[in-house]
Design a protein around this motif. Structure first.
Motif, mmCIF file in Angstrom:
data_model
loop_
_atom_site.group_PDB
_atom_site.id
_atom_site.type_symbol
_atom_site.label_atom_id
_atom_site.label_comp_id
_atom_site.label_asym_id
_atom_site.label_seq_id
_atom_site.Cartn_x
_atom_site.Cartn_y
_atom_site.Cartn_z
ATOM 1 N N ASP A 96 0.827 -1.218 0.000
ATOM 2 C CA ASP A 96 0.000 0.000 0.000
ATOM 3 C C ASP A 96 0.859 1.266 0.000
ATOM 4 O O ASP A 96 0.621 2.196 0.782
ATOM 5 C CB ASP A 96 -0.949 0.010 1.208
ATOM 6 C CG ASP A 96 -1.989 -1.091 1.130
ATOM 7 O OD1 ASP A 96 -2.316 -1.515 0.002
ATOM 8 O OD2 ASP A 96 -2.466 -1.533 2.193
ATOM 9 N N ARG A 97 1.895 1.271 -0.841
ATOM 10 C CA ARG A 97 2.804 2.416 -1.019
ATOM 11 C C ARG A 97 3.728 2.630 0.178
ATOM 12 O O ARG A 97 4.369 3.684 0.276
ATOM 13 C CB ARG A 97 2.030 3.716 -1.333
ATOM 14 C CG ARG A 97 1.201 3.625 -2.621
ATOM 15 C CD ARG A 97 0.487 4.933 -2.924
ATOM 16 N NE ARG A 97 -0.423 5.303 -1.831
ATOM 17 C CZ ARG A 97 -1.620 4.782 -1.666
ATOM 18 N NH1 ARG A 97 -2.075 3.866 -2.497
ATOM 19 N NH2 ARG A 97 -2.398 5.171 -0.668
ATOM 20 N N HIS A 98 3.801 1.665 1.091
ATOM 21 C CA HIS A 98 4.736 1.732 2.215
ATOM 22 C C HIS A 98 5.896 0.769 1.957
ATOM 23 O O HIS A 98 5.673 -0.427 1.732
ATOM 24 C CB HIS A 98 4.046 1.377 3.528
ATOM 25 C CG HIS A 98 2.834 2.204 3.819
ATOM 26 N ND1 HIS A 98 2.872 3.586 3.888
ATOM 27 C CD2 HIS A 98 1.543 1.855 4.049
ATOM 28 C CE1 HIS A 98 1.659 4.055 4.152
ATOM 29 N NE2 HIS A 98 0.838 3.014 4.246
ATOM 30 N N ALA A 99 7.130 1.284 1.992
ATOM 31 C CA ALA A 99 8.306 0.464 1.714
ATOM 32 C C ALA A 99 8.780 -0.236 2.986
ATOM 33 O O ALA A 99 8.947 0.387 4.039
ATOM 34 C CB ALA A 99 9.433 1.334 1.149
ATOM 35 N N VAL A 100 9.019 -1.533 2.879
ATOM 36 C CA VAL A 100 9.412 -2.356 4.020
ATOM 37 C C VAL A 100 10.725 -3.063 3.686
ATOM 38 O O VAL A 100 10.870 -3.644 2.602
ATOM 39 C CB VAL A 100 8.326 -3.401 4.345
ATOM 40 C CG1 VAL A 100 8.702 -4.200 5.597
ATOM 41 C CG2 VAL A 100 6.961 -2.726 4.535
ATOM 42 N N THR A 101 11.678 -3.001 4.624
ATOM 43 C CA THR A 101 12.959 -3.677 4.440
ATOM 44 C C THR A 101 13.208 -4.643 5.588
ATOM 45 O O THR A 101 12.626 -4.515 6.677
ATOM 46 C CB THR A 101 14.118 -2.667 4.341
ATOM 47 O OG1 THR A 101 14.070 -1.762 5.458
ATOM 48 C CG2 THR A 101 14.027 -1.878 3.045
ATOM 49 N N PHE A 102 14.123 -5.593 5.355
ATOM 50 C CA PHE A 102 14.374 -6.679 6.300
ATOM 51 C C PHE A 102 15.878 -6.794 6.535
ATOM 52 O O PHE A 102 16.668 -6.792 5.595
ATOM 53 C CB PHE A 102 13.832 -8.003 5.743
ATOM 54 C CG PHE A 102 12.342 -7.970 5.472
ATOM 55 C CD1 PHE A 102 11.446 -8.485 6.387
ATOM 56 C CD2 PHE A 102 11.857 -7.414 4.293
ATOM 57 C CE1 PHE A 102 10.078 -8.445 6.138
ATOM 58 C CE2 PHE A 102 10.490 -7.376 4.035
ATOM 59 C CZ PHE A 102 9.606 -7.902 4.971
ATOM 60 N N TRP A 103 16.259 -6.937 7.815
ATOM 61 C CA TRP A 103 17.658 -6.887 8.209
ATOM 62 C C TRP A 103 17.975 -8.022 9.187
ATOM 63 O O TRP A 103 17.118 -8.422 9.975
ATOM 64 C CB TRP A 103 17.969 -5.537 8.885
ATOM 65 C CG TRP A 103 17.547 -4.369 8.050
ATOM 66 C CD1 TRP A 103 16.286 -3.865 7.898
ATOM 67 C CD2 TRP A 103 18.390 -3.584 7.212
ATOM 68 N NE1 TRP A 103 16.289 -2.800 7.022
ATOM 69 C CE2 TRP A 103 17.560 -2.603 6.589
ATOM 70 C CE3 TRP A 103 19.758 -3.591 6.940
ATOM 71 C CZ2 TRP A 103 18.067 -1.654 5.709
ATOM 72 C CZ3 TRP A 103 20.257 -2.644 6.064
ATOM 73 C CH2 TRP A 103 19.414 -1.696 5.462
ATOM 74 N N THR A 104 19.217 -8.474 9.160
ATOM 75 C CA THR A 104 19.662 -9.470 10.132
ATOM 76 C C THR A 104 19.679 -8.861 11.527
ATOM 77 O O THR A 104 20.215 -7.760 11.717
ATOM 78 C CB THR A 104 21.067 -9.986 9.773
ATOM 79 O OG1 THR A 104 21.025 -10.580 8.478
ATOM 80 C CG2 THR A 104 21.545 -11.011 10.797
ATOM 81 N N TYR A 105 19.098 -9.558 12.487
ATOM 82 C CA TYR A 105 19.076 -9.049 13.862
ATOM 83 C C TYR A 105 20.437 -9.250 14.511
ATOM 84 O O TYR A 105 20.990 -10.354 14.496
ATOM 85 C CB TYR A 105 18.009 -9.760 14.677
ATOM 86 C CG TYR A 105 18.054 -9.414 16.156
ATOM 87 C CD1 TYR A 105 17.776 -8.123 16.587
ATOM 88 C CD2 TYR A 105 18.400 -10.382 17.106
ATOM 89 C CE1 TYR A 105 17.824 -7.789 17.937
ATOM 90 C CE2 TYR A 105 18.444 -10.064 18.458
ATOM 91 C CZ TYR A 105 18.161 -8.761 18.869
ATOM 92 O OH TYR A 105 18.223 -8.446 20.208
ATOM 93 N N LEU A 106 20.979 -8.190 15.062
ATOM 94 C CA LEU A 106 22.219 -8.249 15.810
ATOM 95 C C LEU A 106 21.959 -7.786 17.235
ATOM 96 O O LEU A 106 21.405 -6.701 17.445
ATOM 97 C CB LEU A 106 23.295 -7.365 15.164
ATOM 98 C CG LEU A 106 23.718 -7.736 13.740
ATOM 99 C CD1 LEU A 106 24.755 -6.745 13.230
ATOM 100 C CD2 LEU A 106 24.254 -9.155 13.691
ATOM 101 N N PHE A 107 22.363 -8.585 18.192
ATOM 102 C CA PHE A 107 22.141 -8.247 19.594
ATOM 103 C C PHE A 107 23.139 -7.181 20.040
ATOM 104 O O PHE A 107 24.315 -7.221 19.684
ATOM 105 C CB PHE A 107 22.316 -9.485 20.469
ATOM 106 C CG PHE A 107 22.278 -9.198 21.946
ATOM 107 C CD1 PHE A 107 21.079 -8.935 22.585
ATOM 108 C CD2 PHE A 107 23.445 -9.169 22.691
ATOM 109 C CE1 PHE A 107 21.035 -8.668 23.936
ATOM 110 C CE2 PHE A 107 23.413 -8.901 24.051
ATOM 111 C CZ PHE A 107 22.200 -8.653 24.674
#
Length: 301
Positions: A96-107
């Motif tokens: 819906d026109r919202h950009a979503v990105t995904f990243w490796t979780y680092l503690f």
């Protein structure tokens, strides 16, 4: 939280989770244990079962800007630069026109990253060379003016004062002579924009403000954060020693630090309609600015 309570990114809770669920479904990720981490700007959510962090760009963010950030981080990863890595899917995902990105979780331990820990990756960034594609030029004054034009929570007289400060600093900036070589800068390097990799190496993150510009802008940002948020002079001096350049001893320091602080004030002032609880802190900072109080401690927003 209720469905009408404002949350990061300018969304209400229901809408944010709708975007999150659809994006995770498209990415093949489980969001059943999603937990909001942070985000005065973007909505940043941890998927604990997946070891992935999801960033939903702030409402109104341009998809092409997020796409450029993904391309830039991919280039950093290919260059072996110490950055939080992207999760290995095609990005961004647009809902819906919202950009979503995904990243490796680092503690990151509770004590966080020291300014000294930022010195090595920041120096590496400043000496990395130019990417083989265009990224914006750094322009604090334009960012300040854009924020001032969007402020709705402060009286007209205060907005006029902030605008006059920008005018004065723009005139001062004309006479500043930079010492370091222009290159890629992070734009907002600070303790919260870095994490520890599994091997203990400090890596940079949050690349929304990456630009071409003078490294002095990044260095003065570190100094402002050390001074304004209670880390102390020794904390900053350890950074300067590790980096190899003390921006406070440079002739342009007073002008750049004042511009950086004005940008921080005006950026937060622009966001108060999404975070009403921050208004009192913004007003307190403005009063300190009027008094010329450079040692006033700020509360993190």
């Amino acid at each position: 939280m209720t469905a009408t309570m404002p949350v990061p990114g300018g969304f209400d809770e229901f809408e944010m989770y709708e975007v999150l669920e659809q994006a995770c479904e498209a990415a093949g990720l489980d969001c059943s244990d999603a937990r909001l981490l942070r985000g005065h700007t973007n909505a940043v959510v941890l998927l604990g079962n997946e070891g992935v962090v999801v960033k939903i760009a702030r409402r109104g963010s341009r998809i092409e800007d997020v796409t450029r950030t993904v391309r830039f981080v991919s280039w950093l990863m290919d260059s072996g630069f110490p950055t939080v890595p992207l999760h290995g899917i095609e990005q961004p995902i647009v809902i819906d026109r919202h950009a979503v990105t995904f990243w490796t979780y680092l503690f990151t331990p509770e004590h966080g990253i020291t300014a000294q820990g930022l010195a090595k990756p920041l120096y590496s960034l400043h000496t990395l060379g130019m990417p083989p594609f265009n990224i914006p030029r750094h322009d604090n004054l334009q960012a300040i003016r854009n924020s001032i034009a969007s402020i709705t929570s402060l009286p007209d007289g205060v907005i006029q004062f902030l605008s006059e400060c920008a005018d004065r600093l723009e005139r001062e900036l004309v006479g500043v002579e930079f010492e370091l070589s222009e290159g890629v800068i992070q734009g907002d390097p600070q303790h919260r924009n870095a994490l520890y990799a599994q091997d203990g190496e400090v890596v940079l993150c949050d690349w929304d403000t990456v630009a071409i510009g003078q490294p002095e802008w990044d260095l003065v940002t570190i100094e402002v954060h050390c001074r304004r948020f209670g880390h102390g002079g020794n904390h900053y001096r350890a950074f300067a020693d590790a980096y190899g350049f003390d921006v406070t001893c440079w002739t342009g320091y007073a002008t750049l630090s004042a511009i950086r602080e004005l940008r921080m004030i005006t950026t937060n002032a622009r966001k108060t309609h999404h975070s009403p609880g921050s208004l009192a802190e913004v007003e307190r900072r403005v009063e300190g600015l009027k008094l010329g109080d450079r040692m006033q401690t700020w509360n993190i927003l």
